[in-house]
Write a protein that holds these residues in place. Structure first.
Motif, PDB file in Angstrom:
ATOM      1  N   UNK A   5       8.099   2.536 -34.572  1.00 33.82           N
ATOM      2  CA  UNK A   5       9.828   2.370 -34.979  1.00 33.82           C
ATOM      3  C   UNK A   5      10.305   0.866 -34.873  1.00 33.82           C
ATOM      4  N   UNK A   6      11.624   0.912 -35.092  1.00 34.74           N
ATOM      5  CA  UNK A   6      12.493  -0.235 -35.183  1.00 34.74           C
ATOM      6  C   UNK A   6      12.068  -1.227 -34.419  1.00 34.74           C
ATOM      7  N   UNK A   7      12.659  -0.133 -32.989  1.00 36.95           N
ATOM      8  CA  UNK A   7      12.770  -1.134 -31.363  1.00 36.95           C
ATOM      9  C   UNK A   7      11.653  -1.270 -31.241  1.00 36.95           C
ATOM     10  N   UNK A   8      10.462  -0.568 -31.673  1.00 40.19           N
ATOM     11  CA  UNK A   8       9.167  -0.556 -31.305  1.00 40.19           C
ATOM     12  C   UNK A   8       8.575  -1.815 -30.936  1.00 40.19           C
ATOM     13  N   UNK A   9       7.596  -1.702 -29.954  1.00 43.92           N
ATOM     14  CA  UNK A   9       7.205  -3.377 -29.795  1.00 43.92           C
ATOM     15  C   UNK A   9       5.545  -2.621 -29.264  1.00 43.92           C
ATOM     16  N   UNK A  10       4.810  -4.600 -29.109  1.00 45.50           N
ATOM     17  CA  UNK A  10       3.160  -3.842 -28.803  1.00 45.50           C
ATOM     18  C   UNK A  10       3.067  -5.466 -27.494  1.00 45.50           C
ATOM     19  N   UNK A  11       2.229  -4.375 -26.643  1.00 45.27           N
ATOM     20  CA  UNK A  11       2.570  -5.113 -24.976  1.00 45.27           C
ATOM     21  C   UNK A  11       0.950  -5.594 -25.014  1.00 45.27           C
ATOM     22  N   UNK A  12       0.906  -7.219 -25.436  1.00 41.52           N
ATOM     23  CA  UNK A  12      -0.677  -7.534 -25.314  1.00 41.52           C
ATOM     24  C   UNK A  12      -0.553  -8.022 -23.390  1.00 41.52           C
ATOM     25  N   UNK A  13      -0.819  -6.766 -21.958  1.00 44.86           N
ATOM     26  CA  UNK A  13      -1.408  -6.689 -21.056  1.00 44.86           C
ATOM     27  C   UNK A  13      -2.279  -8.587 -20.317  1.00 44.86           C
ATOM     28  N   UNK A  83     -14.223  -4.419 -23.094  1.00 46.48           N
ATOM     29  CA  UNK A  83     -13.943  -3.101 -22.520  1.00 46.48           C
ATOM     30  C   UNK A  83     -12.805  -2.767 -23.005  1.00 46.48           C
ATOM     31  N   UNK A  84     -11.862  -2.137 -23.607  1.00 50.78           N
ATOM     32  CA  UNK A  84     -10.609  -2.507 -23.562  1.00 50.78           C
ATOM     33  C   UNK A  84     -10.424  -0.134 -23.454  1.00 50.78           C
ATOM     34  N   UNK A  85      -8.589  -0.078 -23.664  1.00 48.16           N
ATOM     35  CA  UNK A  85      -8.116   0.955 -23.613  1.00 48.16           C
ATOM     36  C   UNK A  85      -6.520   0.561 -23.784  1.00 48.16           C
ATOM     37  N   UNK A  86      -6.308   1.503 -24.616  1.00 47.79           N
ATOM     38  CA  UNK A  86      -5.144   1.190 -25.406  1.00 47.79           C
ATOM     39  C   UNK A  86      -4.365   2.559 -25.059  1.00 47.79           C
ATOM     40  N   UNK A  87      -3.195   2.758 -25.346  1.00 49.41           N
ATOM     41  CA  UNK A  87      -2.058   3.421 -24.764  1.00 49.41           C
ATOM     42  C   UNK A  87      -0.556   3.567 -25.620  1.00 49.41           C
ATOM     43  N   UNK A  88      -0.653   4.670 -26.151  1.00 51.10           N
ATOM     44  CA  UNK A  88       0.223   5.151 -27.268  1.00 51.10           C
ATOM     45  C   UNK A  88       1.034   5.333 -26.731  1.00 51.10           C
ATOM     46  N   UNK A  89       2.824   5.400 -27.208  1.00 49.61           N
ATOM     47  CA  UNK A  89       3.355   6.318 -27.286  1.00 49.61           C
ATOM     48  C   UNK A  89       4.035   5.823 -28.514  1.00 49.61           C
ATOM     49  N   UNK A  90       4.858   7.608 -28.118  1.00 48.59           N
ATOM     50  CA  UNK A  90       5.114   8.297 -29.532  1.00 48.59           C
ATOM     51  C   UNK A  90       6.695   8.283 -29.972  1.00 48.59           C
ATOM     52  N   UNK A  91       7.332   8.234 -30.868  1.00 44.34           N
ATOM     53  CA  UNK A  91       8.706   8.693 -31.231  1.00 44.34           C
ATOM     54  C   UNK A  91       8.662   9.571 -32.038  1.00 44.34           C
ATOM     55  N   UNK A  92       8.841  10.362 -33.133  1.00 46.61           N
ATOM     56  CA  UNK A  92       9.292  11.024 -33.637  1.00 46.61           C
ATOM     57  C   UNK A  92       8.472  10.654 -35.271  1.00 46.61           C
ATOM     58  N   UNK A  93       7.125  10.754 -34.153  1.00 41.01           N
ATOM     59  CA  UNK A  93       5.785  10.029 -35.151  1.00 41.01           C
ATOM     60  C   UNK A  93       5.319   9.475 -35.469  1.00 41.01           C
ATOM     61  N   UNK A  96       6.332   3.980 -30.416  1.00 40.04           N
ATOM     62  CA  UNK A  96       6.891   3.649 -30.382  1.00 40.04           C
ATOM     63  C   UNK A  96       6.082   2.218 -29.040  1.00 40.04           C
ATOM     64  N   UNK A  97       5.454   2.434 -28.495  1.00 42.66           N
ATOM     65  CA  UNK A  97       4.691   1.148 -27.663  1.00 42.66           C
ATOM     66  C   UNK A  97       3.197   1.998 -27.970  1.00 42.66           C
ATOM     67  N   UNK A  98       2.450  -0.186 -27.320  1.00 49.01           N
ATOM     68  CA  UNK A  98       1.301   0.206 -28.303  1.00 49.01           C
ATOM     69  C   UNK A  98       0.973  -1.019 -26.559  1.00 49.01           C
ATOM     70  N   UNK A  99       0.188  -0.145 -26.110  1.00 49.10           N
ATOM     71  CA  UNK A  99       0.092  -1.369 -24.669  1.00 49.10           C
ATOM     72  C   UNK A  99      -1.265  -1.365 -24.520  1.00 49.10           C
ATOM     73  N   UNK A 100      -2.179  -2.762 -24.240  1.00 44.03           N
ATOM     74  CA  UNK A 100      -3.446  -2.656 -24.880  1.00 44.03           C
ATOM     75  C   UNK A 100      -3.911  -4.024 -23.722  1.00 44.03           C
ATOM     76  N   UNK A 101      -5.209  -3.067 -23.062  1.00 39.44           N
ATOM     77  CA  UNK A 101      -5.471  -4.115 -21.485  1.00 39.44           C
ATOM     78  C   UNK A 101      -6.729  -3.831 -22.435  1.00 39.44           C
TER      79      UNK A 101
END
Length: 124
Positions: A5-13, A83-93, A96-101
């Motif tokens: 999304x336009x205000x989306x982000x990637x978070x490198x935890x 090992x890694x875990x990625x958590x994505x939150x979607x908005x309108x397809x 919006x957020x991608x948290x990478x652990x």
């Protein structure tokens, strides 16, 4: 970046750093330079409402400089299977957020630098 999304982000935890806009791809570029044969192995993929959870490993051979907040780790030639875990939150397809652990201590151990990280770094 077009899937965000336009205000989306990637978070490198592990680095405690958020990336927005054109900077979203910075971490991908860093890992691609350090591990030119980088690939992911997906173990599980689950969705929960507007969230997607991916359990995976990051795999590759350390053939280039790995730039981390503390400095730069020169190539070790060693393989990593972090090992890694990625958590994505979607908005309108879109994302919006991608948290990478990423399990950074395991990654550093596999590169042979965990117990002596400061001596292994090339400081900027």
């Amino acid at each position: 970046m077009s899937i965000f999304t336009d205000d989306g982000y990637f978070y490198d935890v592990a680095a405690d750093k958020k990336y927005f806009g054109r900077d979203i791809g910075v971490t991908v570029d860093v890992y691609a330079a350090a591990f030119p044969d980088m690939h992911r192995e997906i173990y599980a993929l689950r969705s929960f409402g507007d969230h997607v959870l991916v359990e995976l490993s990051l795999n590759g051979t350390h053939k280039g400089d790995l730039v981390i907040p503390a400095g730069t780790i020169p190539p070790t030639g060693k393989a990593m299977h972090a090992p890694c875990c990625d958590v994505f939150r979607l908005e309108d397809g879109k994302v919006f957020s991608f948290h990478c652990y990423v399990a950074v201590p395991i990654l550093l151990e596999q590169l042979g630098v965990f117990m002596n990280l400061q001596a292994s770094l090339r400081h900027r």
